[in-house]
Design a protein around this motif. Structure first.
Motif, PDB file in Angstrom:
ATOM      1  N   ASN A   9       8.769-131.007  41.039  1.00 39.20           N
ATOM      2  CA  ASN A   9       9.399-132.316  41.197  1.00 39.20           C
ATOM      3  C   ASN A   9      10.819-132.314  40.649  1.00 39.20           C
ATOM      4  OD1 ASN A   9       7.115-133.528  42.339  1.00 39.20           O
ATOM      5  ND2 ASN A   9       6.217-133.864  40.325  1.00 39.20           N
ATOM      6  N   SER A  10      10.997-131.662  39.510  1.00 38.86           N
ATOM      7  CA  SER A  10      12.308-131.588  38.858  1.00 38.86           C
ATOM      8  C   SER A  10      12.225-130.565  37.740  1.00 38.86           C
ATOM      9  CB  SER A  10      12.707-132.952  38.288  1.00 38.86           C
ATOM     10  OG  SER A  10      11.828-133.320  37.245  1.00 38.86           O
ATOM     11  N   ALA A  11      13.364-130.225  37.141  1.00 40.25           N
ATOM     12  CA  ALA A  11      13.368-129.312  35.997  1.00 40.25           C
ATOM     13  C   ALA A  11      12.631-129.929  34.820  1.00 40.25           C
ATOM     14  CB  ALA A  11      14.807-128.973  35.615  1.00 40.25           C
ATOM     15  N   GLN A  12      12.706-131.260  34.708  1.00 44.71           N
ATOM     16  CA  GLN A  12      12.037-131.952  33.607  1.00 44.71           C
ATOM     17  C   GLN A  12      10.520-131.885  33.717  1.00 44.71           C
ATOM     18  OE1 GLN A  12      14.673-133.251  35.318  1.00 44.71           O
ATOM     19  NE2 GLN A  12      16.136-132.804  33.680  1.00 44.71           N
ATOM     20  N   SER A  13      10.013-131.505  34.883  1.00 44.48           N
ATOM     21  CA  SER A  13       8.570-131.407  35.086  1.00 44.48           C
ATOM     22  C   SER A  13       8.033-130.026  34.726  1.00 44.48           C
ATOM     23  CB  SER A  13       8.225-131.721  36.554  1.00 44.48           C
ATOM     24  OG  SER A  13       8.629-133.015  36.904  1.00 44.48           O
ATOM     25  N   CYS A  14       8.920-129.111  34.326  1.00 46.11           N
ATOM     26  CA  CYS A  14       8.517-127.736  34.083  1.00 46.11           C
ATOM     27  C   CYS A  14       8.537-127.392  32.589  1.00 46.11           C
ATOM     28  CB  CYS A  14       9.439-126.768  34.820  1.00 46.11           C
ATOM     29  SG  CYS A  14       9.366-126.923  36.620  1.00 46.11           S
ATOM     30  N   LEU A  15       7.598-126.553  32.195  1.00 50.10           N
ATOM     31  CA  LEU A  15       7.520-126.045  30.825  1.00 50.10           C
ATOM     32  C   LEU A  15       7.190-124.557  30.922  1.00 50.10           C
ATOM     33  CD1 LEU A  15       7.639-127.330  27.944  1.00 50.10           C
ATOM     34  CD2 LEU A  15       5.148-127.224  27.946  1.00 50.10           C
ATOM     35  N   ILE A  16       8.049-123.728  30.298  1.00 54.37           N
ATOM     36  CA  ILE A  16       7.874-122.284  30.404  1.00 54.37           C
ATOM     37  C   ILE A  16       8.022-121.653  29.022  1.00 54.37           C
ATOM     38  CG2 ILE A  16      10.328-121.936  30.968  1.00 54.37           C
ATOM     39  CD1 ILE A  16       9.414-119.621  32.792  1.00 54.37           C
ATOM     40  N   SER A  17       7.218-120.663  28.773  1.00 54.49           N
ATOM     41  CA  SER A  17       7.287-119.953  27.492  1.00 54.49           C
ATOM     42  C   SER A  17       7.778-118.535  27.733  1.00 54.49           C
ATOM     43  CB  SER A  17       5.918-119.926  26.814  1.00 54.49           C
ATOM     44  OG  SER A  17       5.965-119.144  25.638  1.00 54.49           O
ATOM     45  N   ILE A  18       8.842-118.149  26.999  1.00 53.00           N
ATOM     46  CA  ILE A  18       9.396-116.805  27.098  1.00 53.00           C
ATOM     47  C   ILE A  18       9.338-116.159  25.719  1.00 53.00           C
ATOM     48  CG2 ILE A  18      11.411-115.410  27.690  1.00 53.00           C
ATOM     49  CD1 ILE A  18      12.317-117.669  29.538  1.00 53.00           C
ATOM     50  N   ASP A  19       8.618-115.054  25.643  1.00 52.71           N
ATOM     51  CA  ASP A  19       8.455-114.338  24.362  1.00 52.71           C
ATOM     52  C   ASP A  19       7.935-115.267  23.275  1.00 52.71           C
ATOM     53  OD1 ASP A  19      11.444-112.384  25.019  1.00 52.71           O
ATOM     54  OD2 ASP A  19       9.330-111.958  25.531  1.00 52.71           O
ATOM     55  N   GLY A  20       7.044-116.179  23.660  1.00 52.13           N
ATOM     56  CA  GLY A  20       6.427-117.075  22.693  1.00 52.13           C
ATOM     57  C   GLY A  20       7.262-118.286  22.334  1.00 52.13           C
ATOM     58  N   VAL A  21       8.420-118.455  22.960  1.00 49.70           N
ATOM     59  CA  VAL A  21       9.282-119.609  22.685  1.00 49.70           C
ATOM     60  C   VAL A  21       9.238-120.535  23.907  1.00 49.70           C
ATOM     61  CG1 VAL A  21      11.606-120.414  22.134  1.00 49.70           C
ATOM     62  CG2 VAL A  21      10.786-118.238  21.204  1.00 49.70           C
ATOM     63  N   VAL A  22       8.826-121.770  23.681  1.00 48.43           N
ATOM     64  CA  VAL A  22       8.716-122.730  24.783  1.00 48.43           C
ATOM     65  C   VAL A  22      10.102-123.200  25.197  1.00 48.43           C
ATOM     66  CG1 VAL A  22       7.829-124.975  25.490  1.00 48.43           C
ATOM     67  CG2 VAL A  22       6.424-123.474  24.065  1.00 48.43           C
ATOM     68  N   GLN A  23      10.364-123.126  26.480  1.00 47.22           N
ATOM     69  CA  GLN A  23      11.638-123.546  27.040  1.00 47.22           C
ATOM     70  C   GLN A  23      11.420-124.857  27.824  1.00 47.22           C
ATOM     71  OE1 GLN A  23      14.238-121.349  26.413  1.00 47.22           O
ATOM     72  NE2 GLN A  23      12.734-120.046  25.365  1.00 47.22           N
ATOM     73  N   ALA A  24      12.314-125.816  27.608  1.00 46.90           N
ATOM     74  CA  ALA A  24      12.220-127.075  28.344  1.00 46.90           C
ATOM     75  C   ALA A  24      13.611-127.670  28.490  1.00 46.90           C
ATOM     76  CB  ALA A  24      11.300-128.059  27.628  1.00 46.90           C
ATOM     77  N   THR A  25      13.961-128.051  29.685  1.00 48.78           N
ATOM     78  CA  THR A  25      15.226-128.722  30.049  1.00 48.78           C
ATOM     79  C   THR A  25      16.458-127.860  29.792  1.00 48.78           C
ATOM     80  OG1 THR A  25      15.637-129.818  27.899  1.00 48.78           O
ATOM     81  CG2 THR A  25      14.177-130.965  29.480  1.00 48.78           C
ATOM     82  N   ASN A  26      16.286-126.577  29.433  1.00 48.96           N
ATOM     83  CA  ASN A  26      17.451-125.710  29.263  1.00 48.96           C
ATOM     84  C   ASN A  26      17.607-124.770  30.445  1.00 48.96           C
ATOM     85  OD1 ASN A  26      15.153-124.302  28.631  1.00 48.96           O
ATOM     86  ND2 ASN A  26      16.072-123.119  26.953  1.00 48.96           N
ATOM     87  N   PHE A  27      17.168-125.260  31.609  1.00 55.52           N
ATOM     88  CA  PHE A  27      17.288-124.519  32.857  1.00 55.52           C
ATOM     89  C   PHE A  27      17.391-125.535  33.988  1.00 55.52           C
ATOM     90  CE2 PHE A  27      12.858-124.716  31.425  1.00 55.52           C
ATOM     91  CZ  PHE A  27      12.309-125.522  32.406  1.00 55.52           C
ATOM     92  N   THR A  28      17.732-125.067  35.160  1.00 52.34           N
ATOM     93  CA  THR A  28      17.815-125.942  36.331  1.00 52.34           C
ATOM     94  C   THR A  28      16.835-125.455  37.391  1.00 52.34           C
ATOM     95  OG1 THR A  28      19.603-124.647  37.324  1.00 52.34           O
ATOM     96  CG2 THR A  28      20.228-126.504  35.892  1.00 52.34           C
ATOM     97  N   VAL A  29      16.458-126.376  38.257  1.00 54.03           N
ATOM     98  CA  VAL A  29      15.548-126.057  39.346  1.00 54.03           C
ATOM     99  C   VAL A  29      16.164-126.534  40.651  1.00 54.03           C
ATOM    100  CG1 VAL A  29      13.329-126.625  40.405  1.00 54.03           C
ATOM    101  CG2 VAL A  29      13.435-126.070  37.976  1.00 54.03           C
TER     102      VAL A  29
END
Length: 271
Positions: free
Chosen positions: A40-60
């Motif tokens: 739906n949007s970047a705000q709808s996504c939650l991703i974990s990289i190397d154990g660190v949760v990433q949110a809203t620091n990327f674009t879709v």
């Protein structure tokens, strides 16, 4: 580490997306079950990289996620979640599509069921034989009544039933009742009248709901209309009948192939 409770993929309609395999690029395809997936949007996504949760620091954009910087190929995607509109207080603008609706989730029956303005009953009856009226006396219309059977007519719903001029309703509800009396007789000016009488106790008592008056002159035909709204809360006790009156001797006209004197019953809402 382990935790108690339901998994994130069991909360409402959260989607578990395919983990990304990083290769040193900044942008990657978003898939679910190896099929392209559009969040739906970047705000709808939650991703974990190397154990660190990433949110809203990327674009879709469509089915592509862009982190703005290169992600090392040695990094690991722990999980990639998409939060659907089901867990949002208000869906994002333009996010609700036809594909998101369940089969037969929206039908005309569901849309209008219970609405006060839903018309579920509409019926029309008529007088089939001329009724002679004595001077200045009221006469009940008790015989020679039929449902309109002229080509092109079709009732809605079950329709009314009639016995000795008393009409019963097929279901509870608020009804509009129309009566149109076509009168003839006399060479002098005279008045004609058609009445709508209703009962709420199966005929023990009747209430005059409306009187339609008209005046004839020099033998002309004249139409007298009457109208009322009747709240039918019990089909076994709430009924309606009609009467006619002519100041002098005259006729209430009738027809078998077209409507001359007729009556309409229309359910316009719930009681």
């Amino acid at each position: 580490m382990a935790y108690l409770g339901r998994g994130l993929d069991k909360i409402s309609n959260i989607e578990v997306l395919d983990n990304i395999t990083f290769d040193g690029s900044s942008s990657y395809s978003i898939t679910k079950g190896s099929v392209a997936f559009t969040p739906n949007s970047a705000q709808s996504c939650l991703i974990s990289i190397d154990g660190v949760v990433q949110a809203t620091n990327f674009t879709v954009s469509s089915s592509t996620i862009d982190f703005g910087v290169a992600v090392a190929s040695t990094s690991t995607c722990n999980f990639f979640l998409h939060y659907g509109t089901g867990v949002m207080t208000v869906p994002s603008d333009g996010s609700v599509t036809t594909a998101k609706l369940g089969s037969n989730a929206v039908t005309s029956a569901k849309m209008f069921s219970g609405f006060a303005n839903g018309i579920t009953e509409l019926d029309q009856w008529r007088l089939t034989s001329t009724l002679s009226l004595s001077g200045n006396s009221t006469t009940a219309i008790t015989t020679n009544l039929e449902r309109n059977d002229t080509a092109g007519f079709s009732k809605i719903g079950t329709g009314m039933t009639e016995s000795s001029g008393v009409f019963s309703f097929p279901s509870t509800g608020i009804y509009e009742i129309y009566a149109f009396g076509n009168f003839f007789g006399g060479l002098d000016m005279t008045f004609c009248r058609i009445n709508i009488q209703t009962t709420q106790d199966n005929g023990s008592n009747y209430t005059l709901q409306n009187t339609g008056n008209a005046h004839t002159f020099n033998g002309y035909y004249i139409m007298a209309p009457a109208y009322t709204v009747f709240d039918v809360t019990d089909i076994s006790t709430h009924k309606v009948k009609f009467e006619a009156r002519h100041q002098n001797s005259g006729n209430l006209e009738a027809g078998t192939t077209n409507n001359v004197t007729w009556f309409i019953f229309k359910r316009i809402g719930d009681t």
